[in-house]
Design a protein around this motif. Structure first.
Motif, PDB file in Angstrom:
ATOM      1  N   LEU A 165     -34.109 -11.585 -48.456  1.00  0.00           N
ATOM      2  CA  LEU A 165     -34.870 -10.694 -47.582  1.00  0.00           C
ATOM      3  C   LEU A 165     -33.955 -10.039 -46.551  1.00  0.00           C
ATOM      4  O   LEU A 165     -34.078  -8.847 -46.257  1.00  0.00           O
ATOM      5  CB  LEU A 165     -35.992 -11.466 -46.869  1.00  0.00           C
ATOM      6  CG  LEU A 165     -37.167 -11.880 -47.757  1.00  0.00           C
ATOM      7  CD1 LEU A 165     -38.163 -12.725 -46.972  1.00  0.00           C
ATOM      8  CD2 LEU A 165     -37.863 -10.654 -48.339  1.00  0.00           C
ATOM      9  N   MET A 166     -33.014 -10.835 -46.021  1.00  0.00           N
ATOM     10  CA  MET A 166     -32.101 -10.267 -45.027  1.00  0.00           C
ATOM     11  C   MET A 166     -31.196  -9.222 -45.662  1.00  0.00           C
ATOM     12  O   MET A 166     -30.891  -8.190 -45.046  1.00  0.00           O
ATOM     13  CB  MET A 166     -31.273 -11.374 -44.362  1.00  0.00           C
ATOM     14  CG  MET A 166     -32.083 -12.189 -43.361  1.00  0.00           C
ATOM     15  SD  MET A 166     -31.155 -13.549 -42.644  1.00  0.00           S
ATOM     16  CE  MET A 166     -30.074 -12.658 -41.536  1.00  0.00           C
ATOM     17  N   GLY A 220     -32.740  -5.991 -45.692  1.00  0.00           N
ATOM     18  CA  GLY A 220     -32.935  -5.314 -44.425  1.00  0.00           C
ATOM     19  C   GLY A 220     -33.857  -6.026 -43.440  1.00  0.00           C
ATOM     20  O   GLY A 220     -34.102  -5.528 -42.348  1.00  0.00           O
ATOM     21  N   TRP A 221     -34.408  -7.178 -43.843  1.00  0.00           N
ATOM     22  CA  TRP A 221     -35.285  -7.893 -42.899  1.00  0.00           C
ATOM     23  C   TRP A 221     -34.443  -8.514 -41.782  1.00  0.00           C
ATOM     24  O   TRP A 221     -33.336  -8.990 -42.038  1.00  0.00           O
ATOM     25  CB  TRP A 221     -36.032  -9.015 -43.605  1.00  0.00           C
ATOM     26  CG  TRP A 221     -37.168  -8.589 -44.474  1.00  0.00           C
ATOM     27  CD1 TRP A 221     -37.181  -7.536 -45.349  1.00  0.00           C
ATOM     28  CD2 TRP A 221     -38.438  -9.222 -44.579  1.00  0.00           C
ATOM     29  NE1 TRP A 221     -38.383  -7.488 -45.990  1.00  0.00           N
ATOM     30  CE2 TRP A 221     -39.178  -8.514 -45.535  1.00  0.00           C
ATOM     31  CE3 TRP A 221     -39.026 -10.335 -43.952  1.00  0.00           C
ATOM     32  CZ2 TRP A 221     -40.487  -8.864 -45.883  1.00  0.00           C
ATOM     33  CZ3 TRP A 221     -40.315 -10.690 -44.301  1.00  0.00           C
ATOM     34  CH2 TRP A 221     -41.038  -9.950 -45.252  1.00  0.00           C
ATOM     35  N   PRO A 222     -34.989  -8.541 -40.555  1.00  0.00           N
ATOM     36  CA  PRO A 222     -34.314  -9.307 -39.503  1.00  0.00           C
ATOM     37  C   PRO A 222     -34.409 -10.806 -39.787  1.00  0.00           C
ATOM     38  O   PRO A 222     -35.216 -11.236 -40.634  1.00  0.00           O
ATOM     39  CB  PRO A 222     -35.088  -8.951 -38.229  1.00  0.00           C
ATOM     40  CG  PRO A 222     -36.033  -7.869 -38.607  1.00  0.00           C
ATOM     41  CD  PRO A 222     -36.204  -7.889 -40.085  1.00  0.00           C
ATOM     42  N   TRP A 274     -35.574 -13.560 -38.058  1.00  0.00           N
ATOM     43  CA  TRP A 274     -36.763 -14.393 -37.817  1.00  0.00           C
ATOM     44  C   TRP A 274     -37.856 -14.217 -38.860  1.00  0.00           C
ATOM     45  O   TRP A 274     -38.337 -15.215 -39.425  1.00  0.00           O
ATOM     46  CB  TRP A 274     -37.294 -14.180 -36.393  1.00  0.00           C
ATOM     47  CG  TRP A 274     -36.390 -14.828 -35.374  1.00  0.00           C
ATOM     48  CD1 TRP A 274     -35.563 -14.201 -34.492  1.00  0.00           C
ATOM     49  CD2 TRP A 274     -36.185 -16.238 -35.180  1.00  0.00           C
ATOM     50  NE1 TRP A 274     -34.862 -15.115 -33.758  1.00  0.00           N
ATOM     51  CE2 TRP A 274     -35.214 -16.371 -34.145  1.00  0.00           C
ATOM     52  CE3 TRP A 274     -36.712 -17.378 -35.767  1.00  0.00           C
ATOM     53  CZ2 TRP A 274     -34.763 -17.608 -33.695  1.00  0.00           C
ATOM     54  CZ3 TRP A 274     -36.273 -18.618 -35.313  1.00  0.00           C
ATOM     55  CH2 TRP A 274     -35.313 -18.731 -34.294  1.00  0.00           C
ATOM     56  N   PRO A 275     -38.262 -12.990 -39.153  1.00  0.00           N
ATOM     57  CA  PRO A 275     -39.274 -12.860 -40.224  1.00  0.00           C
ATOM     58  C   PRO A 275     -38.772 -13.431 -41.541  1.00  0.00           C
ATOM     59  O   PRO A 275     -39.545 -14.011 -42.309  1.00  0.00           O
ATOM     60  CB  PRO A 275     -39.486 -11.345 -40.335  1.00  0.00           C
ATOM     61  CG  PRO A 275     -38.929 -10.761 -39.103  1.00  0.00           C
ATOM     62  CD  PRO A 275     -37.907 -11.703 -38.557  1.00  0.00           C
ATOM     63  N   ALA A 276     -37.462 -13.308 -41.800  1.00  0.00           N
ATOM     64  CA  ALA A 276     -36.921 -13.774 -43.077  1.00  0.00           C
ATOM     65  C   ALA A 276     -37.013 -15.288 -43.197  1.00  0.00           C
ATOM     66  O   ALA A 276     -37.442 -15.832 -44.227  1.00  0.00           O
ATOM     67  CB  ALA A 276     -35.467 -13.324 -43.226  1.00  0.00           C
ATOM     68  N   ALA A 319     -40.606 -16.331 -43.580  1.00  0.00           N
ATOM     69  CA  ALA A 319     -41.060 -16.082 -44.948  1.00  0.00           C
ATOM     70  C   ALA A 319     -40.563 -17.195 -45.872  1.00  0.00           C
ATOM     71  O   ALA A 319     -41.313 -17.697 -46.723  1.00  0.00           O
ATOM     72  CB  ALA A 319     -40.551 -14.725 -45.426  1.00  0.00           C
TER      73      ALA A 319
END
Lengths: 247, 326
Positions: free
Chosen positions: B85-86, B89-91, B93-95, B98
């Motif tokens: 996820l990172m 492009g995910w930051p 914390w959300p990654a 998840a």
């Protein structure tokens, strides 16, 4: 209609139960009145265990109604039954052997100091003092509420189970074969306990296949055979011989 | 006094604690005092949380009467989800959230399948072990993404902290989580239900405990802890390999069992599982320092498992046979 004095505390109306094709209860109707000690007898497979599992919320009935104190009752799980004031003491002990007496007393109904979304801190001091008191109230003498239930004798375990049921102020106490595997002395104690229920305003339903035990402590006897009620009489109007004939 | 001795003897983690003390003493002598030196403790305590967090979850679940063989694979899928996820492009914390949610879902599935179809959790989680491992490789696309270490607050998870840089931040996470789960098990109503469910299921059911929900909750806690531990390892080594955590499931079970948890449920303590995990780390490290051929490591862990369980049941029997007034 009946006045409140005569209104049965539990009224079972035309209850049916099938277990994968076996018709275990065939339209059972029976009343249990307040402060009455009733013996429920029958051979293995007669349906008495099925009937009490339904009253205790362990199994669901397939047809029929149950009224508690005149109101139609939905007993879907053991908690519903307990909330209606029906406590059950099972043949194979409703105690966890490797937990302490105090923990066992309050399984599922733990007093909490604080809680969040149903999970909370146990009030252990209260659990210990209340279990000591509850046990003393049923005339059982155990020194420590921290002893493991697994270390107690069969009779002592039954005593703790009874103490638990009394502590939660039950209106109806169902005792499922409580004298099985008990010594003669312990059996006498359990029978004495059933006799004492009336004085404490508790209805007792005593399940046993030992007719002598039932005759020793009950006022009325209900006999089942093949999933039906085959006899329902006051003790004074029947005899062991008559019951043996209908079973 | 007798009651105190009796209760102590019946403590499930006693045998493991005694073994640990003995081994530490032994390795300290064998290694000429290097074993307890700050530099070496750094090594032991730095890696210990990863295994111990898994052991905490496995122990809790075993006390509840169930079993999880999928923790090794869950250990890998959480950081892999996060890294993929990172990379997309995910930051951070959300990654990671998840990743942990994926683990929670796997735990839920383990519990739900086990209960809904009344099959042994040994089987459910054995199947899950393979499925989740395979998924980990699939989502990595065969080539694990590079972990963007810059985007991760590593100081919060794996960097050395404290006096003399003795500990990693992961150790603090471990201490907090260990205390929280211990409290949950020993001081809350939920803990009482866990023990009752694992100790004697018919009684728990008859007393109206929602045993299915209790078990599923334990499966979920176990999976999430395993995933979190895996994420810590990946942040430490800086690369999300799809093969991490292989064999960890059995080591975690060994840790729980060494710590006194019963395979039949109802008996055990979180502290025991932790001691078991530390013991395995201590043996690993102590053998290296004592210049023992490292191929003996698994032999030692295996022997220790048997020894601890034999020792435990002996101590418990001694405790039970002690007469005190009831």
């Amino acid at each position: 209609m009946m006045n409140s004095q005569e209104q049965p505390i539990i009224s079972v109306r035309n209850v049916h139960k099938w277990y994968s094709g076996v018709h275990a209860l065939r339209g059972v109707s029976v009343d249990f009145r307040a402060n009455e000690a009733v013996g429920l007898v029958g051979d293995n497979g007669a349906g008495k265990s099925t009937l009490i599992s339904i009253l205790a919320g362990l199994h669901a009935k397939d047809e029929g109604e149950i009224y508690v104190e005149g109101k139609l009752a939905a007993i879907d799980n053991p908690r519903d039954a307990m909330n209606l004031g029906i406590e059950t003491i099972y043949q194979y002990n409703s105690m966890v052997p490797n937990m302490s007496i105090a923990r066992n007393m309050f399984i599922g109904r733990e007093p909490l100091k604080a809680s969040f979304m149903g999970v909370g801190l146990l009030d252990e001091a209260r659990m210990r003092t209340e279990s000591v008191a509850a046990i003393a109230n049923v005339d059982l003498h155990l020194r420590s509420p921290d002893a493991l239930v697994g270390e107690l004798s069969g009779g002592q375990r039954q005593g703790v189970a009874i103490a638990r049921a009394m502590h939660f102020k039950s209106k109806v106490m169902i005792l499922d074969e409580p004298t099985n595997h008990l010594s003669v002395k312990e059996t006498a104690k359990v029978i004495g306990f059933v006799q004492s229920l009336k004085a404490q305003n508790v209805t007792g339903i005593f399940i046993s296949h030992n007719l002598h035990h039932v005759f020793a402590c009950c006022e009325r006897i209900v006999a089942m055979a093949m999933g039906e009620i085959v006899l329902d009489k006051p003790i004074a109007e029947t005899s062991i011989e008559e019951i043996l004939q209908v079973l | 006094m007798r009651r105190f001795i009796k209760i102590s003897l019946q403590k499930p983690e006693l045998a493991a604690a005694l073994l640990l003390a003995g081994l530490v003493f032994f390795f300290q002598i064998m290694s000429n005092g290097v074993f307890l030196s700050p530099a070496n403790l750094r090594g032991i305590l730095g890696l210990m949380p990863e295994m111990a967090l898994v052991a905490i979850g496995v122990t809790l679940l075993m006390i509840c009467g169930e079993f999880d063989l999928s923790v090794g694979s869950v250990f890998a899928i959480c950081p892999m989800t996060m890294a993929v996820l990172m990379a997309g492009g995910w930051p951070f914390w959300p990654a990671i959230v998840a990743g942990l949610l994926v683990c929670a879902f796997i735990g839920f599935l383990n519990g739900w399948l086990t209960i809904r179809f009344a099959i042994p959790s040994f089987i459910t989680t054995l199947g899950m072990l393979f499925m989740v491992r395979s998924l980990t490789v699939v989502i990595s696309g065969g080539f694990p993404p590079r972990l963007q270490v810059d985007a991760i607050p590593t100081w919060l998870f794996v960097e050395f902290v404290g006096p003399g840089n003795l500990l990693r931040a992961s150790f603090l996470w471990f201490v907090v989580i260990a205390m929280a789960v211990s409290l949950l098990l020993s001081k809350t109503n939920f803990g009482n239900w866990v023990r009752a469910t694992g100790g004697f299921l018919p009684a728990a059911t008859a007393m109206g405990i929602p045993t299915a929900r209790v078990k599923i909750a334990c499966f979920m806690i176990c999976s999430v802890l395993a995933g979190f531990a895996g994420s810590i390892q990946v942040m430490r080594i800086g690369s999300p390999l799809p093969s991490i955590g292989e064999g960890l499931e059995l080591a975690a079970v060994a840790a729980a069992v060494i710590g006194g948890a019963s395979l039949l449920g109802g008996i055990g303590s979180i502290m025991g599982g932790i001691i078991g995990a530390i013991l395995i780390r201590v043996i690993d490290n102590g053998m290296v320092l004592s210049q023992v051929d490292s191929n003996w490591f698994k032999f030692a862990v295996g022997a220790l498992t048997i020894l601890a369980v034999v020792g435990n049941s002996w101590l418990r029997k001694r405790g039970q046979s002690m007469k005190v007034e009831t």
